[in-house]
Design an enzyme around this catalytic site. Structure first.
Site, PDB file in Angstrom:
ATOM      1  N   VAL A  15      17.724 -76.545  -0.278  1.00 33.51           N
ATOM      2  CA  VAL A  15      16.932 -77.350  -1.203  1.00 33.51           C
ATOM      3  C   VAL A  15      17.842 -78.058  -2.207  1.00 33.51           C
ATOM      4  CG1 VAL A  15      14.883 -75.896  -0.992  1.00 33.51           C
ATOM      5  CG2 VAL A  15      16.572 -75.362  -2.737  1.00 33.51           C
ATOM      6  N   CYS A  16      17.302 -79.070  -2.872  1.00 30.47           N
ATOM      7  CA  CYS A  16      18.032 -79.790  -3.901  1.00 30.47           C
ATOM      8  C   CYS A  16      18.397 -78.835  -5.033  1.00 30.47           C
ATOM      9  CB  CYS A  16      17.196 -80.948  -4.456  1.00 30.47           C
ATOM     10  SG  CYS A  16      17.042 -82.310  -3.289  1.00 30.47           S
ATOM     11  N   PRO A  17      19.535 -78.965  -5.660  1.00 31.85           N
ATOM     12  CA  PRO A  17      20.568 -79.990  -5.437  1.00 31.85           C
ATOM     13  C   PRO A  17      21.608 -79.613  -4.388  1.00 31.85           C
ATOM     14  CG  PRO A  17      21.178 -78.700  -7.341  1.00 31.85           C
ATOM     15  CD  PRO A  17      19.862 -78.128  -6.819  1.00 31.85           C
TER      16      PRO A  17
END
Length: 81
Positions: A15-17
């Site tokens: 997942v981000c980041p």
């Protein structure tokens, strides 16, 4: 348009980041002008990763949606990084 990538990474499991971090690390090991193929998810990754790569001086060549709802991104390593 058929693009041949030198390297490939799949970031659909993160997942981000972290998605951008993994992409940036992959590009660091490549030469300017080489192409990286990135497999990523819809949502934040597809919105943020291409934009962040452009901000870093890389060239987004193509972004296409796959049948399973994921995306394939082709990015050329820029000389500014």
């Amino acid at each position: 348009m058929s693009i041949t990538a030198k390297e490939f990474i799949d970031i659909t499991d993160v997942v981000c980041p972290i998605t951008f971090v993994k992409t940036k690390v992959a590009l660091e090991d490549m030469e300017d002008g080489e192409i990286l193929e990135v497999h990523l998810n819809d949502g934040e990754p597809v919105q943020n990763v291409p934009r962040s790569l452009k901000e870093e001086g890389h060239k987004v060549l193509e972004l296409s949606q796959n049948e399973d709802g994921t995306y394939t991104l082709f990015v050329e390593k820029g000389a500014l990084s």
